[in-house]
Scaffold this active site. Sequence first.
Site, PDB file in Angstrom:
ATOM      1  N   LYS A 186       9.100  -6.342  17.438  1.00 23.98           N
ATOM      2  CA  LYS A 186       9.834  -6.931  16.313  1.00 23.98           C
ATOM      3  C   LYS A 186      10.936  -5.968  15.876  1.00 23.98           C
ATOM      4  O   LYS A 186      10.729  -4.749  15.859  1.00 23.98           O
ATOM      5  CB  LYS A 186       8.847  -7.200  15.172  1.00 23.98           C
ATOM      6  N   SER A 211       7.700 -14.303   9.480  1.00 22.68           N
ATOM      7  CA  SER A 211       8.964 -13.774   9.937  1.00 22.68           C
ATOM      8  C   SER A 211       8.953 -13.241  11.374  1.00 22.68           C
ATOM      9  O   SER A 211      10.009 -13.054  11.964  1.00 22.68           O
ATOM     10  CB  SER A 211       9.384 -12.626   9.009  1.00 22.68           C
ATOM     11  N   SER A 216       3.190 -13.114   8.110  1.00 16.95           N
ATOM     12  CA  SER A 216       4.239 -13.139   9.137  1.00 16.95           C
ATOM     13  C   SER A 216       3.810 -12.901  10.577  1.00 16.95           C
ATOM     14  O   SER A 216       4.623 -13.028  11.489  1.00 16.95           O
ATOM     15  CB  SER A 216       5.329 -12.130   8.794  1.00 16.95           C
TER      16      SER A 216
HETATM   17  N1  GLN Z   1       6.816 -15.520   4.191  1.00 14.59           N
HETATM   18  C1  GLN Z   1       6.424 -14.408   3.400  1.00 14.59           C
HETATM   19  C2  GLN Z   1       7.648 -13.776   2.759  1.00 14.59           C
HETATM   20  O1  GLN Z   1       8.673 -14.298   2.929  1.00 14.59           O
HETATM   21  C3  GLN Z   1       5.673 -13.424   4.240  1.00 14.59           C
HETATM   22  C4  GLN Z   1       6.547 -12.612   5.080  1.00 14.59           C
HETATM   23  C5  GLN Z   1       5.832 -11.550   5.847  1.00 14.59           C
HETATM   24  O2  GLN Z   1       4.617 -11.579   6.032  1.00 14.59           O
HETATM   25  N2  GLN Z   1       6.610 -10.565   6.252  1.00 14.59           N
HETATM   26  O3  GLN Z   1       7.580 -12.801   2.090  1.00 14.59           O
END
Ligand code: GLN
Length: 452
Positions: free
Chosen positions: A56, A131, A155
């Site tokens: 990532k 994400s 995410s």
């Molecule tokens: N969707 C959540 C956010 O926008 C979680 C994102 C994540 O786990 N990095 O914060």
Amino acid sequence: MITLKEALALNKEEIVKLRSDLKTKIEEKKEIGAYIEQLQNKPIAEFGEGIPIAIKDNIQVNGWNVTSGSNILQGYVAPYNATVIDNMLSHGLAPFGRANMDEFAMGSSTESSFYGKTLNPHNTSCVPGGSSGGSAAAVAAGIAVAALGSDTGGSIRQPAAFCGCVGMKPTYGKVSRYGLASYSSSLDQIGPITQNVEDAAILYDIIAGHEVKDSTSANIAHEKVSDKLDSQRKLTIAVIENYVEETDEEIKNTTKAAIKALEDAGHKIVYKNLTNSKYDIATYYVIAAAEASANFSRYDGVRYGNRAESTNLKEMYNKTRSEGFGEEVKRRILLGTFVLSSGYYDAYYIKAQKARHFIKSQFEEILNEADLIFAPVTPTTAFEFGSKSDPLEMYLQDIYTISVNLAGLPAISLPIGFDSKNMPIGAQFIGHAYGEQALFDGALSLEKILKK
Ligand code: GLN
């Protein structure tokens, strides 16, 4: 695609061939956009003898561009390896390509990346989740042996569920955050996204362990889980009944079938409720935004990446941040600064910390009576691009995942079937803190039952 377990048995020449075949395959599946193309040339050429793992774009690899999917980090080159990368290298694995992501890991669809979107390999009009959407899409499309993602509020698990792969979020502190671009420091964890449960256990074992350079890393010896996997172990599993009942009809039915299969295999099923989900989203977005607003003050045009043309210092800060950050990141910085400002600190930030404590205690109560918790990962399967334009609607994607981060617990998402449109459905096990062995054992048991 060859599994990680199989890849670990290859010799050097075979690995070199695997890497070059993979390069061709990535080219063929370019439209998926799993890897960030602009950042590819160097990454793919290097570390020629390790098993290729997609990384990532918020994890530092020495000498590579690291941008967290953001314009503000264009041109930044990492001066050191994240601990997870050093651990991989010493086990014969090597980073391979930058996986696309929502900007600074804020999002659930990978639509907010500066580089454009990643498509869901199961249906290219749908999002891959986020994400860590690039990591999950790469594994699902057969263009990565395995991948690393990060999970702050879901995410890893949510994109794994949307793309039909396995995604695991370790207990907070089990995997070092050293070299991970911080979003919300008290919630972020790096974890594996893989083709199956055993590969997730193998990759978790490789990346886990104490890191002296990271004060949030748990100072306990890592006990390997992958060589002790036991799918026959009988476990007490607490099903979160209200989550199962609330979720989309097709997810509900598939989840119930999985519960029945677990019971038939000899696990003891108990039914519980988590009534806190109405507080989860609010608590998470106060804490995550507060921590992000503090963490992101470092992106000022002086220290990292992009710097806007300007005539004085103040203008440089303003322009660099205005031009460099996307809309969602700006929204979170504003929200975070607001909840931390004097006068609102007690009303929002302190209250959120209290709610976090309460959420944690609800999990503890359930886990006092069970080895594992079983719940859906998402309220729906993968949705279409552009269908969630209201930020709040997007935040609701995380309703079943974020409380796990607030409580610091480990969890694993694995595929349990498909909906009528042939989109993958996932379910998650949640474990005791440091209870990764039971987590993997339970997940392996379900994976085996469903394969029969
Ligand atoms: N969707 C959540 C956010 O926008 C979680 C994102 C994540 O786990 N990095 O914060």
